[in-house]
Design an enzyme around this catalytic site. Structure first.
Site, short mmCIF file in Angstrom:
data_model
loop_
_atom_site.label_atom_id
_atom_site.label_comp_id
_atom_site.label_asym_id
_atom_site.label_seq_id
_atom_site.Cartn_x
_atom_site.Cartn_y
_atom_site.Cartn_z
N SER A 22 0.83 -1.22 0.00
CA SER A 22 0.00 0.00 0.00
C SER A 22 0.85 1.26 0.00
O SER A 22 0.33 2.36 0.10
CB SER A 22 -0.94 0.00 1.21
OG SER A 22 -0.21 -0.01 2.42
N ASN A 109 -0.60 -2.42 13.56
CA ASN A 109 -2.03 -2.11 13.65
C ASN A 109 -2.30 -0.81 14.39
O ASN A 109 -3.08 0.03 13.93
CB ASN A 109 -2.78 -3.27 14.32
CG ASN A 109 -2.71 -4.55 13.50
OD1 ASN A 109 -2.28 -4.49 12.34
ND2 ASN A 109 -3.10 -5.67 14.06
N THR A 154 -39.45 27.58 -5.61
CA THR A 154 -39.77 26.26 -5.05
C THR A 154 -40.23 25.43 -6.24
O THR A 154 -40.88 25.97 -7.14
CB THR A 154 -40.89 26.32 -3.98
OG1 THR A 154 -42.07 26.82 -4.60
CG2 THR A 154 -40.52 27.20 -2.80
N HIS A 155 -39.87 24.17 -6.27
CA HIS A 155 -40.18 23.30 -7.41
C HIS A 155 -39.63 23.88 -8.71
O HIS A 155 -40.18 23.65 -9.78
CB HIS A 155 -41.69 23.08 -7.55
CG HIS A 155 -42.37 22.77 -6.25
ND1 HIS A 155 -42.43 21.49 -5.73
CD2 HIS A 155 -42.98 23.57 -5.34
CE1 HIS A 155 -43.07 21.53 -4.58
NE2 HIS A 155 -43.40 22.78 -4.32
N SER A 277 -16.94 25.87 -26.79
CA SER A 277 -17.27 24.60 -27.45
C SER A 277 -16.32 24.42 -28.64
O SER A 277 -15.89 25.39 -29.25
CB SER A 277 -18.71 24.65 -27.93
OG SER A 277 -18.89 23.74 -28.99
N LYS A 283 -20.85 29.41 -27.81
CA LYS A 283 -21.08 28.83 -26.49
C LYS A 283 -19.99 29.09 -25.47
O LYS A 283 -18.82 29.17 -25.78
CB LYS A 283 -21.28 27.31 -26.62
CG LYS A 283 -22.66 27.00 -27.14
CD LYS A 283 -22.93 25.53 -27.08
CE LYS A 283 -23.12 25.05 -25.66
NZ LYS A 283 -23.13 23.62 -25.59
N ASN A 285 -19.26 27.26 -21.82
CA ASN A 285 -19.76 26.16 -21.00
C ASN A 285 -19.26 26.25 -19.56
O ASN A 285 -18.10 26.58 -19.32
CB ASN A 285 -19.33 24.83 -21.60
CG ASN A 285 -19.91 24.62 -22.99
OD1 ASN A 285 -21.01 25.13 -23.29
ND2 ASN A 285 -19.18 23.93 -23.83
N GLU A 290 -19.91 21.99 -13.78
CA GLU A 290 -20.44 20.66 -14.12
C GLU A 290 -19.56 19.57 -13.48
O GLU A 290 -20.05 18.56 -13.00
CB GLU A 290 -20.51 20.47 -15.63
CG GLU A 290 -21.62 21.29 -16.25
CD GLU A 290 -21.58 21.31 -17.78
OE1 GLU A 290 -21.08 20.34 -18.38
OE2 GLU A 290 -22.05 22.30 -18.35
N TYR A 317 -8.17 -6.08 13.58
CA TYR A 317 -7.65 -5.63 12.30
C TYR A 317 -7.80 -6.70 11.22
O TYR A 317 -7.57 -7.88 11.46
CB TYR A 317 -6.17 -5.24 12.41
CG TYR A 317 -5.60 -4.82 11.06
CD1 TYR A 317 -5.78 -3.52 10.60
CD2 TYR A 317 -4.96 -5.73 10.23
CE1 TYR A 317 -5.32 -3.14 9.35
CE2 TYR A 317 -4.49 -5.36 8.98
CZ TYR A 317 -4.67 -4.06 8.55
OH TYR A 317 -4.22 -3.69 7.31
N GLN A 322 -7.01 -1.77 4.78
CA GLN A 322 -6.02 -1.04 3.99
C GLN A 322 -6.69 -0.33 2.81
O GLN A 322 -6.28 0.77 2.42
CB GLN A 322 -4.95 -2.02 3.49
CG GLN A 322 -3.91 -1.41 2.57
CD GLN A 322 -2.77 -2.36 2.31
OE1 GLN A 322 -1.97 -2.65 3.20
NE2 GLN A 322 -2.70 -2.88 1.11
N LYS A 325 -8.18 3.46 2.89
CA LYS A 325 -7.41 4.70 2.79
C LYS A 325 -7.52 5.36 1.43
O LYS A 325 -7.64 6.58 1.33
CB LYS A 325 -5.94 4.40 3.06
CG LYS A 325 -5.68 4.22 4.51
CD LYS A 325 -4.22 3.96 4.75
CE LYS A 325 -4.10 3.00 5.88
NZ LYS A 325 -3.35 1.82 5.56
N1 ARG Z 1 -0.63 -1.49 5.23
C1 ARG Z 1 -1.46 -2.00 6.25
C2 ARG Z 1 -2.70 -1.13 6.37
O1 ARG Z 1 -2.61 -0.01 6.02
C3 ARG Z 1 -0.71 -2.00 7.50
C4 ARG Z 1 -1.30 -2.81 8.61
C5 ARG Z 1 -0.70 -4.10 8.59
N2 ARG Z 1 -1.10 -4.90 9.68
C6 ARG Z 1 -1.18 -6.19 9.55
N3 ARG Z 1 -1.56 -6.88 10.56
N4 ARG Z 1 -0.86 -6.77 8.40
O2 ARG Z 1 -3.75 -1.56 6.77
#
Ligand code: ARG
Length: 459
Positions: A22, A109, A154-155, A277, A283, A285, A290, A317, A322, A325
């Site tokens: 990650s 963790n 309204t509406h 455009s 035009k 835009n 948007e 965990y 992961q 994120k």
């Molecule tokens: N890259 C992992 C995450 O962001 C790290 C946590 C890893 N923990 C584990 N028990 N493998 O979730």
């Protein structure tokens, strides 16, 4: 180079490693992790879990990494699994045996959990700043347009007359609630400092979690170590706040798109915030607006993504977490980008006051005022409403407006009408006479702006 080896098996194949890693996503947690690691190392020294000098060496090196990163001289090794492993590996590379001690009494963790919370708190501050800039820009524009009469809907039907200033201040209230939601979340995050939860059952070392909470500016440690490492409510809450922010902005964007159309012509977008455009030379835009509307879907998607990741996940965990994120970061980036565009776009747009007034003047927006006039002369409102309805039907038939009816025509419907009706149905008066708190009368909107200015100054 992986810092922990799997003693029982062969190393991961490249494709599995790539799938598992990650670091390409969580590298942005580098400073947050360093801050968490510094607090942890300091605590190890303070509690004599590590020799004081060794702890000091760890802290010094982590601080050095922080400043090197800020100067752009820290090179991240992307062959590590995640940013947390990189930081530990880098420390070991630099300090050897001492570096190997940083992970005493800690798990990845709780390391991830604290880094993500620190990062989220920092982003809350950034978002707050950006929203406040939007609020200021809205207030400034509202101040210029306290007297700019326009129809409100309204509406999507013309309903009653307000001012553009009054309308803009509606968005200020939405965004002030957004700031409130961010502050609520900030407080809740600060109440649960997860470091010291370990893998899920704390540690046999005498970790001082209060100390680390203090160091990191949290109000208290989280109270259950299983929850400490498995909680991602704050991500979901953050995504919920972001979704609400962007929902507000999408409504604003949608109105801008409508209002710049030939049909409305209330607003003219600056060239610097619109596109032409490729084929139709006439035009202009509202692409930026948007896209604001379009990107709202993506932020909602990010929220759904994390809700679904967390659904039914057993404690504590799991690697599924992961994935969360990427969605969180995407939503934060998207909303920050949108927020940063709005003040400039708003400032550069030209308001077509004549067109707004004209639109408010068509469509009997003063009908309620006519009914209120009769009501104030003693007629029950429902009867006044009925009589006004009959007058409007007559106007339609005769192609007249309330302004162009003569007094005799009015009096055919009720003898309560006298010549002062014309003052009451005058469009500007319709706005100015709505002096109730929260209403469109310029002095009320001015009070609202003043109240928000005060709020901004004391934040
Ligand atoms: N890259 C992992 C995450 O962001 C790290 C946590 C890893 N923990 C584990 N028990 N493998 O979730």
């Amino acid at each position: 180079m992986a810092i922990w080896s799997n003693n029982y098996h062969q190393p991961m194949t490249n494709s599995a490693f790539q799938f598992n890693q990650s670091i390409t996503i969580d590298d942005r947690l580098l400073t947050a992790d360093l801050k968490g690691s510094i607090a942890h190392a300091k605590m190890l020294g303070a509690q004599s879990i590590l020799d004081k000098n060794e702890a000091a060496t760890l802290v010094q090196e982590l601080e050095k990494m922080l400043s090197q990163y800020q100067k752009g001289t820290l090179e991240i090794d992307y062959s590590e699994e995640d940013i947390h492993s990189f930081i530990e590996a880098e420390l070991i590379r630099r300090l050897g045996k001492i570096g190997k001690k940083v992970h005493t009494g800690r798990s990845r963790n709780d390391q991830v959990a604290i880094a993500l919370k620190i990062y989220t708190l920092e982003e809350i501050l950034e978002l707050k700043k950006l929203i406040l800039k939007v609020i200021k820009a809205l207030c400034e524009k509202a101040q210029e347009h306290l007297h700019t009469v326009m129809p409100a809907y309204t509406h999507l039907q013309r309903a009653q007359a307000v001012t553009y200033g009054h309308y803009l201040m509606a968005y200020v209230e939405m965004m002030r609630r957004d700031v409130g939601r961010l502050l609520d979340l900030e407080k809740r995050i600060q109440e649960g400092m997860p470091l010291g939860s370990g893998a899920l059952a704390t540690s046999t070392f005498p970790l001082d979690r209060e100390y680390m909470a203090d160091e990191l500016g949290f109000t208290s440690p989280s109270l259950n170590s299983i929850d400490g490492v498995s909680d991602r409510d704050y991500s979901i809450e953050m995504l919920g706040v972001l979704s609400t922010i962007v929902m507000h902005l999408s409504r604003y964007a949608e109105e801008t798109i409508l209002w710049t159309s030939q049909e409305f012509q209330f607003i003219q977008l600056a060239d610097s915030y619109s596109t032409g455009s490729s084929i139709m030379p006439q035009k202009k835009n509202a692409d930026v607006h948007e896209l604001i509307r379009g990107k709202t879907g993506r932020v909602y998607g990010d929220l759904m993504n994390v809700m679904i990741i967390m659904k039914g996940l057993p404690l504590a965990y799991n690697k599924d977490m992961q994935e969360e994120k990427e969605a969180l970061f995407d939503a934060i980036d998207t909303v920050k980008l949108i927020l940063s565009l709005i003040p400039g776009a708003l400032e550069a747009s030209k308001i077509n006051q004549d067109r707004m007034y004209q639109a408010a003047n068509e469509g009997f927006l003063n009908a309620t005022d006519c009914a209120d006039y009769l009501t104030s002369k003693g007629l029950p409102f429902r009867e006044a409403y009925q009589i006004t309805g009959n007058i409007l039907a007559y106007c339609h038939e005769q192609e007249k407006t309330l302004e162009t009816l003569n007094l005799a025509e009015y009096q055919k419907y009720s003898d309560l009408f006298t010549s002062d009706i014309y003052e009451v149905i005058d469009l500007t008066n319709c706005v100015y006479r709505r002096r109730v708190m929260g209403g469109p009368a310029p002095e009320r909107v001015q009070e609202h702006i003043d109240c928000v200015t005060k709020w901004l100054n004391q934040l």
